[in-house]
Design a protein around this motif. Structure first.
Motif, short mmCIF file in Angstrom:
data_model
loop_
_atom_site.label_atom_id
_atom_site.label_comp_id
_atom_site.label_asym_id
_atom_site.label_seq_id
_atom_site.Cartn_x
_atom_site.Cartn_y
_atom_site.Cartn_z
N CYS A 158 0.82 -1.22 0.00
CA CYS A 158 0.00 0.00 0.00
C CYS A 158 0.85 1.27 0.00
CB CYS A 158 -0.95 0.01 1.19
SG CYS A 158 -0.14 -0.07 2.81
N LYS A 176 1.97 6.73 -1.13
CA LYS A 176 0.99 5.66 -1.28
C LYS A 176 1.17 5.02 -2.65
CE LYS A 176 -2.82 8.59 -2.94
NZ LYS A 176 -4.23 8.98 -2.74
N TYR A 177 1.13 3.72 -2.66
CA TYR A 177 1.32 2.99 -3.92
C TYR A 177 0.80 1.58 -3.76
CZ TYR A 177 3.58 0.10 -7.45
OH TYR A 177 3.82 -0.80 -8.45
N THR A 178 -0.07 1.19 -4.69
CA THR A 178 -0.55 -0.19 -4.74
C THR A 178 -0.35 -0.70 -6.16
OG1 THR A 178 -2.22 0.21 -3.04
CG2 THR A 178 -2.52 -1.73 -4.45
N ASN A 220 -9.33 1.09 -12.06
CA ASN A 220 -8.71 2.01 -11.13
C ASN A 220 -9.65 3.18 -10.96
OD1 ASN A 220 -6.54 4.53 -10.73
ND2 ASN A 220 -6.00 2.66 -9.63
N GLY A 221 -10.34 3.21 -9.82
CA GLY A 221 -11.44 4.15 -9.69
C GLY A 221 -12.56 3.68 -10.60
N ASP A 246 -4.50 5.73 -9.06
CA ASP A 246 -4.72 6.24 -7.70
C ASP A 246 -4.21 7.67 -7.53
OD1 ASP A 246 -6.01 3.97 -6.71
OD2 ASP A 246 -4.11 3.00 -6.23
N SER A 280 2.15 12.72 -6.44
CA SER A 280 0.77 12.90 -6.87
C SER A 280 0.80 13.52 -8.26
CB SER A 280 0.00 13.79 -5.89
OG SER A 280 0.64 15.04 -5.76
#
Length: 409
Positions: free
Chosen positions: A143, A273-275, A284-285, A377, A394
């Protein structure tokens, strides 16, 4: 500016206060980039000085040259802009009164420790990273990532794992790779940098000059921290990473933000944050992505922590922003030019609402001069600059100029 601090006895005109936490490590770490070095010799333990603010009247003689040292110049030996190098030795030979107050920048840097109840520092090489997982197991879903010297708060120990919180990421890391205790504090004080943290709920305007009448260069994200160059009146001058000219020289990518909408403080790196995307494809979304896009993004993120090298295309030894993109996409049979501007004309332009993992995001000042890969994300991976290397940010850490789909599917 070269100072020898700590290997002399101060004269009667100097206020002396010993800071137990001071060390050669701290003094040497407190040099602002580009302003020389501090050297400290602990010949006399009772004269060790940590983080001095120099308060002196104009006319003090230092190495036969008149200088005025005041708070605006910063800390002696750290941020005093003087031509050449001079060595200041407090002794009876130095004319004028030189008052040293053991109070300022070390105290400011030490304040970073107050942000953590139990500090932990990621102990990984500069070219590696530490995964943060949702469960205390190597089978746990990733995560987030911590690069070298990323800081965290240790919540609890769980077998061979620590539950930690770093930035907006909470999860588990293997305890063997986390430094704690006094050593962690020493590293923190060495690595802390003065940063601006946006405190508004929406993105903040960055202006060309310190005035609301000045043109807006870009907008910056509430999720990012930005290096502070200076603070004056109601404006904070910050650095914006990643913009280079055609020769690979980093542009003067600076701008001004209102001090009313940010907090300026010494801070440490926090996790991103990274998945990883599902290799077989997925959503994704609300946006679907293919297995090719998933594989490409996951492949690109393997190189986080590796260096930025202008003109380079090596994912391990160094690449610039377009060289990084070029090499990642070549792995998947897509061949792009080695130029962010040229890459922006490949494929099909899309909107941010249409953006999918694997699309290219372009940034610029006076034209396109930086490119990144969107990885889902709300995050991008890119070769930022020589200081930061290949990193995850981001996607709106600066306002994108253009978004392009070069994969098609």
């Amino acid at each position: 500016m070269h100072y020898a601090i700590g290997d002399y006895h101060m004269n009667r005109n100097v206020k002396r206060r010993v800071n137990k936490f001071a060390s050669v490590l701290l003094l040497s770490s407190m040099v602002c980039a580009g302003h020389g070095a501090v050297t400290a010799h602990a010949a006399d333990h009772d004269t060790m000085v940590a983080g001095v603010r120099t308060v002196a009247s104009s006319g003090n003689m230092i190495s036969d040259r008149k200088v005025s040292l005041n708070e605006a110049h910063g800390v002696a030996g750290m941020a005093i802009n003087l031509d050449g190098y001079y060595e200041a030795m407090v002794s009876d030979e130095v004319s004028g009164k030189l008052e040293l107050e053991v109070k300022t920048i070390v105290d400011e840097k030490a304040s970073v420790l107050k942000d953590y109840k139990k500090l932990g520092i990621a102990d990984v090489k500069s070219s590696n990273y530490l995964n943060i997982r949702k469960k205390p197991s190597t089978d746990g879903e990733v995560c987030g990532k911590m690069t070298q010297y990323t800081a965290c708060d240790i919540i609890k120990k769980d077998g061979d794992w620590y539950k930690i919180k770093s930035g907006s990421v909470t999860g588990y890391v293997y305890a063997e790779y986390i430094i704690t205790g006094e050593k962690a504090q020493e590293i923190a004080l060495k690595q802390a940098e003065k940063m601006a943290v946006v405190t508004t709920d929406s993105n903040l305007n960055v202006r060309k000059k310190p005035s609301t009448d000045s043109s807006i260069i870009t907008k910056i994200s509430t999720e990012e921290r930005y290096e502070v160059q200076s603070v004056k009146d109601d404006w904070v001058k910050i650095s914006l990473d990643g913009l280079t000219d055609e020769d690979g020289d980093e542009l003067d990518s600076t701008g001004y933000i209102s001090a009313d909408y940010c907090e300026v403080k010494y801070a440490l790196k926090s996790a991103v944050k990274y998945t990883p995307l599902e290799e077989g494809g997925g959503t994704n979304g609300s946006t679907a992505y293919s297995s090719t896009r998933a594989g490409l993004c996951n492949y690109a993120c393997q190189f986080v922590g590796n260096p930025y090298v202008w003109g380079g295309t090596s994912l391990t030894n160094g690449a610039d922003c377009s060289g990084f993109v070029l090499s990642v996409f070549a792995k998947y049979g897509v061949y792009l030019p080695h130029s962010s501007s040229a890459q922006s004309y490949c494929g099909t332009r899309v909107s941010s609402s249409q953006m999918r993992p694997g699309d290219l995001v372009f940034y610029g000042s006076g034209g396109i001069n930086h490119v990144a890969i969107y990885i889902g994300d709300g995050m991008i991976v890119h070769a930022a600059n020589t200081r930061r290397g290949i990193v995850i940010n981001s996607w709106n850490y600066m306002t994108p100029v253009k978004i392009v789909n070069v994969l098609g599917n």
